[in-house]
Write an enzyme that holds these catalytic residues in place. Structure first.
Site, PDB file in Angstrom:
ATOM      1  N   ARG A  75      96.663  31.427  82.015  1.00 32.43           N
ATOM      2  CA  ARG A  75      96.174  30.237  81.323  1.00 32.43           C
ATOM      3  C   ARG A  75      94.650  30.160  81.347  1.00 32.43           C
ATOM      4  O   ARG A  75      94.027  29.758  80.361  1.00 32.43           O
ATOM      5  CB  ARG A  75      96.776  28.970  81.955  1.00 32.43           C
ATOM      6  CG  ARG A  75      98.281  28.863  81.800  1.00 32.43           C
ATOM      7  CD  ARG A  75      98.764  27.470  82.170  1.00 32.43           C
ATOM      8  NE  ARG A  75      98.261  26.486  81.235  1.00 32.43           N
ATOM      9  CZ  ARG A  75      98.124  25.186  81.517  1.00 32.43           C
ATOM     10  NH1 ARG A  75      98.416  24.736  82.721  1.00 32.43           N
ATOM     11  NH2 ARG A  75      97.674  24.358  80.622  1.00 32.43           N
ATOM     12  N   ASP A 110      92.025  22.205  80.403  1.00 28.28           N
ATOM     13  CA  ASP A 110      91.053  23.089  79.759  1.00 28.28           C
ATOM     14  C   ASP A 110      89.662  22.470  79.818  1.00 28.28           C
ATOM     15  O   ASP A 110      89.489  21.340  80.283  1.00 28.28           O
ATOM     16  CB  ASP A 110      91.467  23.388  78.306  1.00 28.28           C
ATOM     17  CG  ASP A 110      91.537  22.123  77.442  1.00 28.28           C
ATOM     18  OD1 ASP A 110      90.497  21.442  77.300  1.00 28.28           O
ATOM     19  OD2 ASP A 110      92.603  21.819  76.889  1.00 28.28           O
ATOM     20  N   HIS A 132      94.222  15.609  85.823  1.00 26.98           N
ATOM     21  CA  HIS A 132      95.179  16.627  86.259  1.00 26.98           C
ATOM     22  C   HIS A 132      94.498  17.905  86.736  1.00 26.98           C
ATOM     23  O   HIS A 132      95.155  18.941  86.855  1.00 26.98           O
ATOM     24  CB  HIS A 132      96.168  16.949  85.135  1.00 26.98           C
ATOM     25  CG  HIS A 132      97.108  15.832  84.848  1.00 26.98           C
ATOM     26  ND1 HIS A 132      97.789  15.692  83.645  1.00 26.98           N
ATOM     27  CD2 HIS A 132      97.488  14.760  85.602  1.00 26.98           C
ATOM     28  CE1 HIS A 132      98.545  14.605  83.681  1.00 26.98           C
ATOM     29  NE2 HIS A 132      98.376  14.027  84.853  1.00 26.98           N
ATOM     30  N   CYS A 140      90.301  25.019  98.115  1.00 30.46           N
ATOM     31  CA  CYS A 140      90.719  25.559  99.411  1.00 30.46           C
ATOM     32  C   CYS A 140      91.802  24.657  99.994  1.00 30.46           C
ATOM     33  O   CYS A 140      91.619  23.440 100.098  1.00 30.46           O
ATOM     34  CB  CYS A 140      89.527  25.642 100.360  1.00 30.46           C
ATOM     35  SG  CYS A 140      89.968  26.149 102.043  1.00 30.46           S
ATOM     36  N   CYS A 159      88.572  32.934 100.316  1.00 29.94           N
ATOM     37  CA  CYS A 159      88.047  31.594 100.054  1.00 29.94           C
ATOM     38  C   CYS A 159      86.541  31.585 100.323  1.00 29.94           C
ATOM     39  O   CYS A 159      86.102  32.063 101.378  1.00 29.94           O
ATOM     40  CB  CYS A 159      88.751  30.583 100.942  1.00 29.94           C
ATOM     41  SG  CYS A 159      88.047  28.919 100.841  1.00 29.94           S
ATOM     42  N   THR A 200      98.982  12.631  72.850  1.00 31.41           N
ATOM     43  CA  THR A 200      99.828  12.520  74.042  1.00 31.41           C
ATOM     44  C   THR A 200     101.287  12.306  73.653  1.00 31.41           C
ATOM     45  O   THR A 200     101.582  11.659  72.647  1.00 31.41           O
ATOM     46  CB  THR A 200      99.368  11.360  74.943  1.00 31.41           C
ATOM     47  OG1 THR A 200      99.524  10.130  74.240  1.00 31.41           O
ATOM     48  CG2 THR A 200      97.911  11.536  75.346  1.00 31.41           C
ATOM     49  N   GLU A 228     102.607  12.708  65.759  1.00 30.26           N
ATOM     50  CA  GLU A 228     103.837  11.955  65.524  1.00 30.26           C
ATOM     51  C   GLU A 228     103.923  10.846  66.560  1.00 30.26           C
ATOM     52  O   GLU A 228     103.199  10.876  67.562  1.00 30.26           O
ATOM     53  CB  GLU A 228     105.058  12.867  65.625  1.00 30.26           C
ATOM     54  CG  GLU A 228     105.171  13.578  66.943  1.00 30.26           C
ATOM     55  CD  GLU A 228     106.236  14.666  66.952  1.00 30.26           C
ATOM     56  OE1 GLU A 228     106.649  15.060  68.053  1.00 30.26           O
ATOM     57  OE2 GLU A 228     106.644  15.116  65.864  1.00 30.26           O
ATOM     58  N   ALA A 244      94.931  15.903  64.777  1.00 28.36           N
ATOM     59  CA  ALA A 244      93.803  15.323  65.515  1.00 28.36           C
ATOM     60  C   ALA A 244      92.479  15.647  64.847  1.00 28.36           C
ATOM     61  O   ALA A 244      91.554  14.831  64.853  1.00 28.36           O
ATOM     62  CB  ALA A 244      93.806  15.833  66.953  1.00 28.36           C
TER      63      ALA A 244
END
Length: 258
Positions: A75, A110, A132, A140, A159, A200, A228, A244
């Site tokens: 992703r 993103d 999110h 970490c 790390c 959304t 929609e 959009a």
């Protein structure tokens, strides 16, 4: 021709002769879909050919961290192949022109909002919140320190803070985890006088209840801008449906002319 349905105009509290002082905008996967990023899950219930339970929960990371890392590496790599679209760009224009308070609360992980803002002189009243998390960040698991991250992540990756392998995870809010910035978001929703929801589905909580939360305070005009009707469409004062890249620029023009 734009396929848009407008159910009603501004209500008596926020009409075209009154400028809102505080605007809250919720964005979801639909705003990035026209840039080429897949929406949250397909009709078969899979997300990029994976079950949600296998790649997007803390339990999944505990069971199979290698698979989870592979999924988010894929992703993250997708972001290199996409660009902000007209909806992202016009919201960045709004952030550069709006003199009042403007908050974009995005469910998206993103960075298309940020990239749309490059080179723009953003107003001091503007804030962007990723509730999110973000694909291009790592966290970490020992210290909770967050790092900018562009490369793949594996169980062998060290790390940066503790120099230990296996302690990094994607900076993503998974199912069964608390979204970020919720105290600030609650305050924003209680104070705004225009609430917009863009792209959304209305089936991911707590974001799905934001419009009802706003309506409880009785201050804001609420608008759904979607391809929609969402599951919560009936809670909005105004609904405008279409791509959009078409409906968002048109609505932002209305705001700037108010």
């Amino acid at each position: 021709m734009m396929n848009a349905l407008i159910n009603c105009r501004f209500n008596v509290n926020v009409h075209e002769n009154m400028k809102p002082s505080s605007i809250a905008i919720l964005t979801g996967a639909g705003i990035s879909a026209e840039s080429g990023l897949p929406t949250f899950r397909a009709s078969d219930g899979l997300w990029c050919d994976h079950r949600i339970e296998d790649v997007a929960t803390p339990e999944a990371f505990g069971r199979n961290p290698k698979l989870v890392h592979q999924f988010y590496n894929m992703r993250r790599a997708q972001l290199k192949d996409v660009q902000p679209n007209a909806a992202h760009l016009v919201l960045a224009d709004l952030a550069a022109q709006w003199d009042g308070k403007l908050f974009i609360i995005t469910q998206n992980v993103d960075d298309l909002h940020e990239r749309a803002e490059v080179g723009k002189n953003l107003k001091p009243g503007y804030t962007l919140l990723h509730m999110h998390g973000e694909l291009r960040k790592a966290r970490c698991t020992a210290s909770d320190e967050i790092f900018a991250w562009e490369d793949d992540m594996t169980l062998e990756t060290l790390c940066p803070c503790c120099k230990t392998a296996g302690r990094l995870r994607p900076h993503i809010v998974w199912f069964n985890e608390m979204p970020l910035h919720m105290e600030l978001i609650d305050h924003i929703l209680s104070e705004c006088d225009l609430f917009m929801s863009i792209g959304t589905s209305g089936n991911v909580y707590p974001a799905a209840q934001f419009v009802r939360q706003v309506r409880m305070h009785g201050k804001a005009h609420t608008v759904e801008l979607n391809m929609e009707p969402s599951l919560g469409h009936s809670a909005f004062h105004e609904k405008i449906y279409g791509p959009a890249t078409q409906v968002v620029p048109e609505y932002v023009k209305r705001i700037l002319k108010a």
